[in-house]
Design a protein around this motif. Structure first.
Motif, PDB file in Angstrom:
ATOM      1  N   LEU A 164     -21.566  -4.132 -39.451  1.00 37.10           N
ATOM      2  CA  LEU A 164     -21.015  -4.972 -40.025  1.00 37.10           C
ATOM      3  C   LEU A 164     -20.609  -6.299 -38.554  1.00 37.10           C
ATOM      4  O   LEU A 164     -22.221  -5.992 -38.075  1.00 37.10           O
ATOM      5  N   TYR A 165     -20.126  -6.852 -38.845  1.00 43.46           N
ATOM      6  CA  TYR A 165     -19.923  -8.534 -38.024  1.00 43.46           C
ATOM      7  C   TYR A 165     -18.903  -8.767 -37.216  1.00 43.46           C
ATOM      8  O   TYR A 165     -17.603  -8.193 -37.310  1.00 43.46           O
ATOM      9  N   SER A 166     -19.535  -9.506 -36.237  1.00 44.01           N
ATOM     10  CA  SER A 166     -17.911  -9.317 -35.434  1.00 44.01           C
ATOM     11  C   SER A 166     -16.954 -10.721 -35.683  1.00 44.01           C
ATOM     12  O   SER A 166     -16.017 -10.322 -34.945  1.00 44.01           O
TER      13      SER A 166
ATOM     14  N   ILE B  89     -22.997  -9.205 -24.797  1.00 42.82           N
ATOM     15  CA  ILE B  89     -24.524  -8.490 -26.240  1.00 42.82           C
ATOM     16  C   ILE B  89     -25.399  -7.164 -26.680  1.00 42.82           C
ATOM     17  O   ILE B  89     -25.224  -7.297 -27.271  1.00 42.82           O
ATOM     18  N   ALA B  90     -24.712  -6.439 -25.559  1.00 42.58           N
ATOM     19  CA  ALA B  90     -24.895  -4.862 -25.810  1.00 42.58           C
ATOM     20  C   ALA B  90     -24.192  -4.691 -26.671  1.00 42.58           C
ATOM     21  O   ALA B  90     -23.608  -3.763 -27.485  1.00 42.58           O
ATOM     22  N   THR B  91     -22.946  -5.275 -26.541  1.00 45.28           N
ATOM     23  CA  THR B  91     -21.701  -4.392 -27.444  1.00 45.28           C
ATOM     24  C   THR B  91     -22.064  -4.864 -28.591  1.00 45.28           C
ATOM     25  O   THR B  91     -21.530  -4.326 -30.415  1.00 45.28           O
ATOM     26  N   TYR B  92     -21.932  -6.678 -28.979  1.00 40.78           N
ATOM     27  CA  TYR B  92     -21.898  -6.878 -30.782  1.00 40.78           C
ATOM     28  C   TYR B  92     -24.054  -6.392 -30.857  1.00 40.78           C
ATOM     29  O   TYR B  92     -23.270  -6.556 -32.545  1.00 40.78           O
ATOM     30  N   GLU B  93     -24.310  -5.890 -29.915  1.00 45.81           N
ATOM     31  CA  GLU B  93     -25.838  -6.255 -30.763  1.00 45.81           C
ATOM     32  C   GLU B  93     -25.155  -4.050 -31.275  1.00 45.81           C
ATOM     33  O   GLU B  93     -25.973  -4.081 -32.605  1.00 45.81           O
ATOM     34  N   ARG B  94     -25.012  -3.383 -30.904  1.00 41.98           N
ATOM     35  CA  ARG B  94     -23.722  -2.232 -31.515  1.00 41.98           C
ATOM     36  C   ARG B  94     -23.260  -2.113 -32.636  1.00 41.98           C
ATOM     37  O   ARG B  94     -22.918  -1.264 -33.551  1.00 41.98           O
ATOM     38  N   ILE B  95     -22.668  -3.218 -32.625  1.00 41.52           N
ATOM     39  CA  ILE B  95     -22.139  -3.539 -33.891  1.00 41.52           C
ATOM     40  C   ILE B  95     -23.330  -3.980 -35.027  1.00 41.52           C
ATOM     41  O   ILE B  95     -21.796  -3.192 -36.157  1.00 41.52           O
ATOM     42  N   SER B  96     -23.846  -4.384 -35.009  1.00 48.04           N
ATOM     43  CA  SER B  96     -24.467  -4.545 -35.737  1.00 48.04           C
ATOM     44  C   SER B  96     -25.774  -3.240 -36.113  1.00 48.04           C
ATOM     45  O   SER B  96     -25.568  -3.383 -37.594  1.00 48.04           O
TER      46      SER B  96
ATOM     47  N   LEU C 149     -10.857  -9.884 -31.838  1.00 50.13           N
ATOM     48  CA  LEU C 149     -11.376  -9.144 -30.755  1.00 50.13           C
ATOM     49  C   LEU C 149     -12.170  -7.533 -30.306  1.00 50.13           C
ATOM     50  O   LEU C 149     -11.726  -7.597 -31.311  1.00 50.13           O
ATOM     51  N   ILE C 150     -13.055  -8.323 -29.868  1.00 49.80           N
ATOM     52  CA  ILE C 150     -13.988  -7.455 -28.929  1.00 49.80           C
ATOM     53  C   ILE C 150     -13.595  -7.053 -27.460  1.00 49.80           C
ATOM     54  O   ILE C 150     -13.872  -7.910 -27.224  1.00 49.80           O
ATOM     55  N   THR C 151     -13.763  -6.524 -27.351  1.00 49.82           N
ATOM     56  CA  THR C 151     -13.307  -5.363 -25.860  1.00 49.82           C
ATOM     57  C   THR C 151     -14.623  -5.995 -25.297  1.00 49.82           C
ATOM     58  O   THR C 151     -15.458  -4.634 -26.121  1.00 49.82           O
TER      59      THR C 151
END
Length: 245
Positions: free
Chosen positions: A150-152, A139-146, A157-159
């Motif tokens: 950017l989009y997941s 949840i925190a990693t995908y948030e920072r990507i946004s 792959l996202i570690t």
């Protein structure tokens, strides 16, 4: 080369890591105190859990490794928290990431050039991975990507701490990544801003690119022979890569 591995914090998402961590801890402490927790003890437990993840030997996921160390600290060495107490804290942490964590984005410095580079690589057919140190939950990693614009879905792959069992700079992190992706070292380029955590990938044959702007070089390694530059230089670099689709 057909696959580009990107670090996240300080790379895809330009930021000063000390400022980011300080803001994160401040916000989390406020949240925990507001609902009656001993914030100082929990923050101390989080650091112990992080240390355990950095030393993880691959037998369990980083998530399980974190909670094992965290719970043992919180129970003064007795092993596990009561299930109800753990669930309550997990829910509060999830609420923190959903409601408070977003404030941290205002100390980051997203660049349009980042998404331009991602689009160039995507259009040319390169596989892309977010190879961030997997110490945060999804949840925190995908948030920072946004926050980086950017989009997941841009990445194969996202570690995160849920799907990883090693951490940087352990070379087994990169070896496990190659195995998961079914890639050889020469298939990949690692792009990152941390000399110790990211550039170490070259030790197992992965090509590297040091992203300048927020370089971390605590070990004071000579970087003069590394392929390096800011996002504008990297954009020129990827623009000259061949199409592979």
């Amino acid at each position: 080369m057909n696959t580009v591995l990107f670090d996240l914090d300080g790379t895809l998402l330009p930021m000063d890591m000390k400022e980011f961590i300080d803001t994160y801890i401040f916000l989390l402490s406020n949240r925990l105190e507001s609902v009656g927790y001993d914030a100082k003890k929990i923050i101390a437990g989080i650091w112990i859990g992080q240390k355990a993840m950095l030393e993880n030997n691959g037998m369990i996921t980083n998530e399980d490794c974190f909670w094992k160390a965290f719970e043992n600290y919180m129970t003064n060495g007795n092993g596990r928290m009561e299930r109800k107490a753990k669930r309550k804290l997990e829910k509060e942490m999830t609420r923190f990431y959903q409601e408070d964590f977003g404030v941290t984005r205002y100390i980051t410095h997203p660049l349009d050039t980042v998404s331009e580079c991602i689009n160039i690589l995507k259009e040319k057919g390169y596989q892309m991975v977010v190879a961030t140190n997997p110490l945060f939950p999804e949840i925190a990693t995908y948030e920072r990507i946004s926050w980086a614009g950017l989009y997941s879905s841009d990445f194969s792959l996202i570690t995160t701490y849920e799907n990883s069992c090693f951490s940087k700079p352990n070379l087994k992190y990169y070896k496990h990544l190659l195995k998961t992706l079914d890639k050889d070292p020469e298939d990949c380029l690692m792009v990152g801003n941390d000399v110790k955590e990211d550039m170490c990938a070259k030790e197992i044959g992965i090509d590297v690119f040091l992203l300048e702007g927020y370089v971390i070089n605590d070990i004071e390694v000579d970087i003069s022979k590394l392929k390096r530059g800011n996002w504008n230089v990297f954009k020129e670099y990827v623009s000259n890569l061949p199409r592979i689709n």
